[in-house]
Enzyme design. Structure first.
Site, PDB file in Angstrom:
ATOM      1  N   ARG A   1       0.871  -1.180   0.000  1.00 53.75           N
ATOM      2  CA  ARG A   1       0.000   0.000   0.000  1.00 53.75           C
ATOM      3  C   ARG A   1       0.905   1.227   0.000  1.00 53.75           C
ATOM      4  O   ARG A   1       2.051   1.176   0.468  1.00 53.75           O
ATOM      5  CB  ARG A   1      -0.893   0.010   1.243  1.00 53.75           C
TER       6      ARG A   1
ATOM      7  N   ARG B   1      -0.690  -2.289  -6.559  1.00 53.73           N
ATOM      8  CA  ARG B   1      -0.889  -3.413  -5.628  1.00 53.73           C
ATOM      9  C   ARG B   1      -1.890  -4.408  -6.224  1.00 53.73           C
ATOM     10  O   ARG B   1      -1.688  -5.621  -6.161  1.00 53.73           O
ATOM     11  CB  ARG B   1      -1.383  -2.867  -4.288  1.00 53.73           C
TER      12      ARG B   1
ATOM     13  N   HIS C   1      -3.956  -9.627   3.735  1.00 55.34           N
ATOM     14  CA  HIS C   1      -5.400  -9.623   3.909  1.00 55.34           C
ATOM     15  C   HIS C   1      -5.787 -10.470   5.109  1.00 55.34           C
ATOM     16  O   HIS C   1      -5.307 -11.593   5.263  1.00 55.34           O
ATOM     17  CB  HIS C   1      -6.107 -10.184   2.666  1.00 55.34           C
TER      18      HIS C   1
ATOM     19  N   TYR D   1      -9.602 -11.222  -6.707  1.00 54.81           N
ATOM     20  CA  TYR D   1      -8.666 -11.252  -7.832  1.00 54.81           C
ATOM     21  C   TYR D   1      -8.918 -12.435  -8.757  1.00 54.81           C
ATOM     22  O   TYR D   1      -8.526 -12.402  -9.922  1.00 54.81           O
ATOM     23  CB  TYR D   1      -7.224 -11.251  -7.316  1.00 54.81           C
TER      24      TYR D   1
END
Length: 316
Positions: free
Chosen positions: A162, A256, A279, A288
């Site tokens: 991030r 990301r 996560h 994803y």
């Protein structure tokens, strides 16, 4: 002292903020955002109830009061996502009051917030990501700034960080080892491998940087030697978008998304990608798979002979 809250509610808000930081381990940015959302709710209540609410007034809140606040948000033109975040902060605060025995507002659970459309991450293609790494240096005439921007994009895309995590890296991390220990959301730590190309980009930047902030100083610096601001990094990515004609969805966070999507396309398993991204829930990482399936469907439509047939031809 909050002008929109009585003294007992103001004290409860202060305790809630401390609890978010210490117990929930929310970042200062998250605590500030939640507190701002709650301030908006308290300001509404002060007008709605005819004065700053105290704990007794909070305890007496009904579903109609909360629905009136939602209507107020719509009248102000607040986006659905912003309204949902505000209501999450309000509910969180009311649950905190309940746990502390300060107020009990069962109506909070019965009021529905706007349903948000499920959005998918919008990554760059592998070609776009490579082009971004090659072109970012063209945005600055100052050599060390150009190298800094390339190193930052390399870290975002090559490590899946991030923007806040990248800007929190210290100079002591250089030279980059084979892996970085990253403190992410909620203070959760994860280990992220470092590619040679990322280590080389960072080393080139540090070698050219005219400032030495010391081992405890930030890795990424601004033009005057202070910590690089997230807004500056975001502005450079906007300029990069314009230079390459990329979609407006290309932000620092898109690198990301691209990291995760390209790992998945290359055969990475969900559990490993979850660990790399930090996560808490596998369901977050599973988004994803939908992105990758969408990409595969596009390839299928473009390449499959049955998908390329002209309308009306039966091909028999």
């Amino acid at each position: 002292m909050n002008p929109y809250a009585a003294a007992d509610v103001d004290a409860a808000v202060h305790a809630w903020r401390q609890w978010l930081a210490a117990e929930r381990r929310c970042s200062p940015h998250t605590v500030k955002a939640y507190a701002s959302d709650l301030d908006g709710f308290l300001a509404f209540l002060a007008r709605h109830l005819g004065g700053p609410p105290d704990l007794a007034a909070m305890n007496a809140l009904a579903a109609a009061d909360l629905r009136a606040f939602l209507a107020h948000c719509r009248t102000r033109g607040l986006a659905k996502r912003s309204t949902a975040r505000t209501m999450a902060a309000v509910r969180g605060f009311l649950r905190f009051l309940d746990r502390r025995g300060l107020a009990h507002v069962p109506a909070a659970a019965s009021v529905r917030t706007p349903k948000l459309p499920r959005t998918l991450p919008r990554p760059l293609s592998e070609i776009e990501a490579a082009a971004a790494l090659g072109a970012i240096q063209r945005l600055s005439d100052t050599p060390w700034i150009a190298l800094r921007d390339r190193a930052l994009v390399a870290v975002l895309y090559g490590c899946g960080l991030r923007i806040g995590e990248a800007l929190a890296l210290k100079r002591s991390a250089v030279p980059l080892a084979e892996a970085l220990v990253i403190s992410g959301k909620g203070g959760k730590q994860r280990i992220v491998p470092v590619l040679d190309v990322v280590a080389s980009a960072v080393a080139a930047y540090v070698g050219a940087c005219p400032y030495d902030p010391g081992p405890g100083g930030p890795l990424f610096l601004g033009i005057r030697g202070g910590p690089l601001a997230a807004g500056v990094a975001q502005r450079q990515i906007r300029r990069l978008r314009a230079l390459l004609g990329l979609a407006e969805s290309v932000t620092p966070h898109a690198f990301r998304h691209s990291y995760a999507t390209h790992l998945l396309a290359g055969g990475g398993d969900l559990r490993s990608i979850q660990e790399l991204l930090g996560h808490a829930s596998l369901s977050t990482t599973q988004r994803y798979t939908a992105v990758d399936l969408s990409r595969l469907a596009e390839v299928h439509r473009a390449a499959h002979p049955r998908a390329q047939r002209r309308p009306g031809s039966d091909g028999a």
